[in-house]
Design a protein around this motif. Structure first.
Motif, PDB file in Angstrom:
ATOM      1  N   PHE A  67       0.744  -1.270   0.009  1.00  0.00           N
ATOM      2  CA  PHE A  67      -0.014   0.117   0.021  1.00  0.00           C
ATOM      3  C   PHE A  67       1.063   1.229  -0.111  1.00  0.00           C
ATOM      4  O   PHE A  67       1.630   1.480   0.809  1.00  0.00           O
ATOM      5  N   ASN A  68       0.900   1.918  -1.054  1.00  0.00           N
ATOM      6  CA  ASN A  68       1.677   3.053  -1.174  1.00  0.00           C
ATOM      7  C   ASN A  68       0.836   4.333  -0.583  1.00  0.00           C
ATOM      8  O   ASN A  68       1.680   5.293   0.077  1.00  0.00           O
ATOM      9  N   GLY A  69      -0.411   4.741  -0.596  1.00  0.00           N
ATOM     10  CA  GLY A  69      -1.002   5.934   0.024  1.00  0.00           C
ATOM     11  C   GLY A  69      -2.238   6.090  -0.796  1.00  0.00           C
ATOM     12  O   GLY A  69      -2.710   5.437  -1.535  1.00  0.00           O
ATOM     13  N   VAL A  70      -2.710   7.464  -0.486  1.00  0.00           N
ATOM     14  CA  VAL A  70      -4.035   7.933  -1.158  1.00  0.00           C
ATOM     15  C   VAL A  70      -3.545   8.745  -2.442  1.00  0.00           C
ATOM     16  O   VAL A  70      -2.405   9.649  -2.305  1.00  0.00           O
ATOM     17  N   SER A  71      -4.132   8.989  -3.579  1.00  0.00           N
ATOM     18  CA  SER A  71      -3.795   9.675  -4.577  1.00  0.00           C
ATOM     19  C   SER A  71      -3.837  11.135  -4.278  1.00  0.00           C
ATOM     20  O   SER A  71      -4.528  11.508  -3.252  1.00  0.00           O
ATOM     21  N   SER A  72      -3.344  11.942  -4.998  1.00  0.00           N
ATOM     22  CA  SER A  72      -3.500  13.534  -4.901  1.00  0.00           C
ATOM     23  C   SER A  72      -4.773  14.013  -4.757  1.00  0.00           C
ATOM     24  O   SER A  72      -4.940  15.069  -4.314  1.00  0.00           O
ATOM     25  N   ALA A 108       0.905  15.063  11.511  1.00  0.00           N
ATOM     26  CA  ALA A 108       1.238  14.699  10.103  1.00  0.00           C
ATOM     27  C   ALA A 108       2.488  14.226   9.663  1.00  0.00           C
ATOM     28  O   ALA A 108       2.805  13.251   9.118  1.00  0.00           O
ATOM     29  N   ARG A 109       3.553  14.562  10.602  1.00  0.00           N
ATOM     30  CA  ARG A 109       4.963  14.430  10.343  1.00  0.00           C
ATOM     31  C   ARG A 109       5.318  12.893  10.875  1.00  0.00           C
ATOM     32  O   ARG A 109       5.784  12.139  10.516  1.00  0.00           O
ATOM     33  N   ARG A 110       4.594  12.778  12.213  1.00  0.00           N
ATOM     34  CA  ARG A 110       4.482  11.357  12.888  1.00  0.00           C
ATOM     35  C   ARG A 110       3.826  10.326  11.954  1.00  0.00           C
ATOM     36  O   ARG A 110       4.164   9.203  11.909  1.00  0.00           O
ATOM     37  N   SER A 111       2.902  10.633  11.257  1.00  0.00           N
ATOM     38  CA  SER A 111       1.961   9.577  10.182  1.00  0.00           C
ATOM     39  C   SER A 111       2.966   9.252   9.467  1.00  0.00           C
ATOM     40  O   SER A 111       3.080   8.159   8.864  1.00  0.00           O
ATOM     41  N   TYR A 112       3.846  10.397   8.641  1.00  0.00           N
ATOM     42  CA  TYR A 112       4.702  10.148   7.508  1.00  0.00           C
ATOM     43  C   TYR A 112       5.860   9.317   8.016  1.00  0.00           C
ATOM     44  O   TYR A 112       6.219   8.266   7.190  1.00  0.00           O
ATOM     45  N   ARG A 113       6.240   9.253   9.233  1.00  0.00           N
ATOM     46  CA  ARG A 113       7.498   8.259   9.502  1.00  0.00           C
ATOM     47  C   ARG A 113       6.981   7.030  10.078  1.00  0.00           C
ATOM     48  O   ARG A 113       7.734   6.076   9.880  1.00  0.00           O
ATOM     49  N   LEU A 114       5.559   6.965  10.309  1.00  0.00           N
ATOM     50  CA  LEU A 114       5.113   5.576  10.504  1.00  0.00           C
ATOM     51  C   LEU A 114       4.853   4.663   9.296  1.00  0.00           C
ATOM     52  O   LEU A 114       3.882   4.028   9.128  1.00  0.00           O
ATOM     53  N   LEU A 153       6.798   7.257  -7.141  1.00  0.00           N
ATOM     54  CA  LEU A 153       5.405   7.627  -6.332  1.00  0.00           C
ATOM     55  C   LEU A 153       5.967   8.304  -5.046  1.00  0.00           C
ATOM     56  O   LEU A 153       6.720   7.654  -4.053  1.00  0.00           O
ATOM     57  N   ARG A 154       5.979   9.660  -4.907  1.00  0.00           N
ATOM     58  CA  ARG A 154       6.339  10.566  -3.734  1.00  0.00           C
ATOM     59  C   ARG A 154       5.408  10.815  -2.722  1.00  0.00           C
ATOM     60  O   ARG A 154       4.192  11.159  -3.215  1.00  0.00           O
ATOM     61  N   TYR A 155       5.696  10.723  -1.550  1.00  0.00           N
ATOM     62  CA  TYR A 155       4.450  11.008  -0.647  1.00  0.00           C
ATOM     63  C   TYR A 155       4.925  12.400   0.015  1.00  0.00           C
ATOM     64  O   TYR A 155       5.924  12.753   0.396  1.00  0.00           O
ATOM     65  N   SER A 156       3.698  12.974   0.028  1.00  0.00           N
ATOM     66  CA  SER A 156       4.002  14.559   0.681  1.00  0.00           C
ATOM     67  C   SER A 156       2.962  14.562   2.071  1.00  0.00           C
ATOM     68  O   SER A 156       1.864  14.369   2.000  1.00  0.00           O
ATOM     69  N   TRP A 157       3.860  14.733   3.152  1.00  0.00           N
ATOM     70  CA  TRP A 157       3.145  14.487   4.404  1.00  0.00           C
ATOM     71  C   TRP A 157       2.462  15.898   4.610  1.00  0.00           C
ATOM     72  O   TRP A 157       1.487  15.956   5.560  1.00  0.00           O
ATOM     73  N   ARG A 158       2.591  17.013   3.863  1.00  0.00           N
ATOM     74  CA  ARG A 158       1.920  18.388   3.923  1.00  0.00           C
ATOM     75  C   ARG A 158       0.519  18.253   3.602  1.00  0.00           C
ATOM     76  O   ARG A 158      -0.456  18.839   4.228  1.00  0.00           O
ATOM     77  N   ARG A 159       0.454  17.487   2.578  1.00  0.00           N
ATOM     78  CA  ARG A 159      -0.813  17.008   1.925  1.00  0.00           C
ATOM     79  C   ARG A 159      -1.569  15.577   2.278  1.00  0.00           C
ATOM     80  O   ARG A 159      -2.787  15.482   2.089  1.00  0.00           O
TER      81      ARG A 159
END
Length: 308
Positions: free
Chosen positions: A187-192, A262-268, A288-294
């Motif tokens: 699972f990579n994440g949610v789309s933009s 949001a940063r903690r969620s990005y590191r998890l 596939l790049r993840y943006s923790w800000r969005r």
């Protein structure tokens, strides 16, 4: 008439008023004599001289009238003095001068008076003035965090057969499915857009369903599924037998969080999933790049481009 006078005389004498009559008569004689002497003027002086001529004249001091002082008011006083002791008379039609009031000079303070010192106390007393409340700091903008729930497992082989799907609540980023030891998807994440969940295949499989291939249908490096969509993946075993796994996206929920959350969620993220992607599909992990800000995953065809 004679009878009336006789009767009056008898009444007066009979009531013992004779002493009073004598006193009144004496007073009348003195008054008549004083009037005659005042009216006669010089004749009065001559009479006195004539009376005094029979005896030797006594030496008497001479009395002379003091010259009038034009600066002093002429008036009689009750003790016989010829002049007042106070000074000139005042004209009653001229108002008296107002008394002179001495002005008191006050020194001006060089230091500026504080505005709070003139402010009355809230309680009406003379206590300390209330302090100005500190301005409330501006609230920091919230960040978006997505939560994805999915089902994954072997698809039923016959109509009416119950599926053997395993539920996954709140998938972690880069989490392997179904297990770390037998991983088929990551699972990579949610789309933009925030409406699709993106999964990467670790083993070659044939996708069947409404899922969107990324970056294109010819280069299906990842699959994007919307909420409620079901995608099938057919795998060929070394024995030549085919097996189908089914993936269903149950829900995609969005929540607001602070920047720190949001940063903690990005590191998890899953360390095992990252290691599997580096071994199987390193290009997918780079694109596939993840943006923790969005809180979303964006596909970047140029891996050297820095993500935001």
């Amino acid at each position: 008439m004679n009878e009336l006078l006789k009767s009056l005389k008898a009444d007066l004498l009979g009531r013992r008023l004779l002493p009073a009559l004598l006193l009144v008569g004496a007073l009348l004689c003195v008054a008549v004599a004083y009037a005659v002497m005042g009216a006669g003027g010089g004749s009065g002086k001559a009479g006195v001289g004539a009376v005094a001529a029979g005896r030797p004249a006594a030496a008497t001091p001479s009395v002379s009238t003091a010259p009038a002082d034009p600066k002093e008011a002429v008036s009689e006083t009750t003790d016989g003095a010829g002049y007042q002791r106070q000074g000139g008379a005042h004209d009653p039609f001229i108002s008296l001068p107002s008394p002179h009031v001495a002005k008191v000079k006050t020194k001006k303070s060089s230091a500026p008076t504080s505005a709070s010192s003139s402010t009355p106390s809230v309680n009406g007393g003379t206590g300390a003035t209330p302090t100005t409340p500190k301005p409330t700091p501006k609230a920091q903008p919230k960040k978006s965090v997505y939560h994805v729930a999915a089902l994954f497992g072997l698809a039923p082989t016959a109509p009416g057969q119950s599926s053997q799907l395993t539920p996954y609540e709140d998938l972690r980023r880069l989490q392997p499915l179904p297990t770390k030891s037998n991983a088929l998807l990551v699972f990579n994440g949610v789309s933009s857009s925030g409406k699709s969940a993106i999964f990467t295949q670790l083993q070659e499989g044939i996708p069947h369903g409404p899922g969107q291939c990324l970056p294109s249908a010819l280069q299906c490096q990842a699959i994007a599924l919307k909420e409620g969509e079901v995608e099938g993946f057919e795998y060929i075993l070394p024995s030549g037998q085919s097996v189908t796994y089914q993936l269903q996206v149950v829900s995609i929920a969005k929540s607001e969080a602070s920047a720190a959350s949001a940063r903690r969620s990005y590191r998890l993220e899953s360390a095992a999933g990252r290691s599997l992607l580096l071994g199987a599909s390193p290009s997918v992990l780079a694109n596939l790049r993840y943006s923790w800000r969005r809180g979303v995953v964006t596909f970047n065809a140029h891996p050297h481009h820095r993500h935001r």
